[in-house]
Design a protein around this motif. Structure first.
Motif, PDB file in Angstrom:
ATOM      1  N   PHE A   7      21.146  -4.124  12.321  1.00 53.11           N
ATOM      2  CA  PHE A   7      20.064  -3.242  12.754  1.00 53.11           C
ATOM      3  C   PHE A   7      19.325  -2.700  11.550  1.00 53.11           C
ATOM      4  O   PHE A   7      19.918  -2.428  10.512  1.00 53.11           O
ATOM      5  CB  PHE A   7      20.635  -2.073  13.570  1.00 53.11           C
ATOM      6  CG  PHE A   7      21.392  -2.526  14.780  1.00 53.11           C
ATOM      7  CD1 PHE A   7      20.712  -2.863  15.940  1.00 53.11           C
ATOM      8  CD2 PHE A   7      22.771  -2.638  14.766  1.00 53.11           C
ATOM      9  CE1 PHE A   7      21.403  -3.302  17.055  1.00 53.11           C
ATOM     10  CE2 PHE A   7      23.467  -3.069  15.871  1.00 53.11           C
ATOM     11  CZ  PHE A   7      22.789  -3.402  17.020  1.00 53.11           C
ATOM     12  N   GLN A  11      15.629   1.233  13.400  1.00 51.33           N
ATOM     13  CA  GLN A  11      16.244   1.094  14.732  1.00 51.33           C
ATOM     14  C   GLN A  11      17.372   2.104  14.915  1.00 51.33           C
ATOM     15  O   GLN A  11      17.529   2.681  15.993  1.00 51.33           O
ATOM     16  CB  GLN A  11      16.783  -0.330  14.932  1.00 51.33           C
ATOM     17  CG  GLN A  11      15.707  -1.366  15.127  1.00 51.33           C
ATOM     18  CD  GLN A  11      16.282  -2.777  15.111  1.00 51.33           C
ATOM     19  OE1 GLN A  11      17.109  -3.137  14.273  1.00 51.33           O
ATOM     20  NE2 GLN A  11      15.836  -3.582  16.074  1.00 51.33           N
ATOM     21  N   ILE A  12      18.132   2.326  13.867  1.00 49.87           N
ATOM     22  CA  ILE A  12      19.225   3.297  13.929  1.00 49.87           C
ATOM     23  C   ILE A  12      18.663   4.709  14.092  1.00 49.87           C
ATOM     24  O   ILE A  12      19.149   5.492  14.914  1.00 49.87           O
ATOM     25  CB  ILE A  12      20.126   3.179  12.678  1.00 49.87           C
ATOM     26  CG1 ILE A  12      20.812   1.813  12.670  1.00 49.87           C
ATOM     27  CG2 ILE A  12      21.145   4.315  12.630  1.00 49.87           C
ATOM     28  CD1 ILE A  12      21.489   1.453  11.357  1.00 49.87           C
ATOM     29  N   CYS A  15      17.396   5.169  17.614  1.00 51.94           N
ATOM     30  CA  CYS A  15      18.520   5.349  18.538  1.00 51.94           C
ATOM     31  C   CYS A  15      19.046   6.786  18.452  1.00 51.94           C
ATOM     32  O   CYS A  15      19.272   7.437  19.483  1.00 51.94           O
ATOM     33  CB  CYS A  15      19.623   4.348  18.223  1.00 51.94           C
ATOM     34  SG  CYS A  15      21.047   4.488  19.323  1.00 51.94           S
ATOM     35  N   LEU A  37      23.874   1.413  20.375  1.00 56.68           N
ATOM     36  CA  LEU A  37      23.329   0.170  19.824  1.00 56.68           C
ATOM     37  C   LEU A  37      24.155  -1.047  20.235  1.00 56.68           C
ATOM     38  O   LEU A  37      23.746  -2.179  20.017  1.00 56.68           O
ATOM     39  CB  LEU A  37      23.271   0.244  18.288  1.00 56.68           C
ATOM     40  CG  LEU A  37      22.216   1.149  17.686  1.00 56.68           C
ATOM     41  CD1 LEU A  37      22.439   1.299  16.183  1.00 56.68           C
ATOM     42  CD2 LEU A  37      20.823   0.629  17.962  1.00 56.68           C
ATOM     43  N   SER A  39      27.246  -1.700  19.004  1.00 56.84           N
ATOM     44  CA  SER A  39      27.679  -2.169  17.694  1.00 56.84           C
ATOM     45  C   SER A  39      28.927  -1.410  17.251  1.00 56.84           C
ATOM     46  O   SER A  39      29.308  -0.406  17.842  1.00 56.84           O
ATOM     47  CB  SER A  39      26.544  -1.906  16.701  1.00 56.84           C
ATOM     48  OG  SER A  39      26.943  -2.072  15.381  1.00 56.84           O
TER      49      SER A  39
END
Length: 193
Positions: A7, A11-12, A15, A37, A39
């Motif tokens: 990611f 994106q993190i 989120c 995510l 993950s």
């Protein structure tokens, strides 16, 4: 070997911001972000040393979002624009706004510093503040900020009478701003006599 980064940092952050929008800034954890995510926690730790660093990035994103909301307000009345932007943010980001304002944290100061230049530029463009010193303008701003923050909390938490619509709320903001400036001007004139 370092874990493969699945990611992007953005994106993190997005989120974590989504988590904060629903549950507040203090609900962000590395594990919760990883879970959302889909993950492990490894990709988050590739981009961030700890959860505090991630939360600070969420605050930077909130500053950008707030600047965007404020930038769309252009009534010709800077204080009204600030108030309307605050109310819109309180409505759109209810949990984050409430958590941010009502719970003790170190983030509000960082947020205020991040917004300071935009807010000062808006205030300095207000023609109704001509003749006031910088200190007087900042006192007027503080009074308006106190009112606008309280009103935003009430809007964000549905605490206002149901019959009070958006137009009436904006009129309330505008009227209060006018009253505060008028009172300051009268006080200044009386002190100069």
């Amino acid at each position: 070997m370092a874990p493969k980064n699945k990611f992007t940092k953005e994106q993190i952050i997005d989120c974590a911001f989504d988590i904060a929008k629903v549950n507040g800034i203090n609900s962000i954890t590395i594990r919760k972000v990883a879970e959302n995510l889909g993950s492990s926690i490894a990709p988050i730790y590739v981009n961030f040393n700890n959860v505090e660093e991630l939360k600070r990035e969420v605050i930077r994103k909130l500053i950008k979002v707030s600047n965007d909301i404020l930038g769309k307000q252009d009534s010709g009345n800077p204080f009204l624009d600030l108030g309307v932007a605050s109310i819109l943010a309180a409505k759109k980001y209810r949990a984050l706004f409430t958590d941010f304002i009502l719970n003790p944290n170190t983030y509000l100061e960082e947020y205020d510093r991040g917004m300071e230049q935009t807010i000062l530029a808006k205030i300095q463009s207000d023609q109704s503040l001509q003749g006031f010193s910088e200190e007087e303008v900042m006192t007027i701003f503080l009074k308006m900020k106190i009112f606008q923050t309280g009103l935003s909390i009430m809007v964000g938490n549905n605490l206002l009478p149901k019959e009070l619509g958006e137009e009436q709320i904006i009129n309330l903001l505008e009227g209060t701003g006018h009253d505060i400036i008028t009172a300051a001007r009268l006080r200044k004139e009386n002190n100069n006599d």
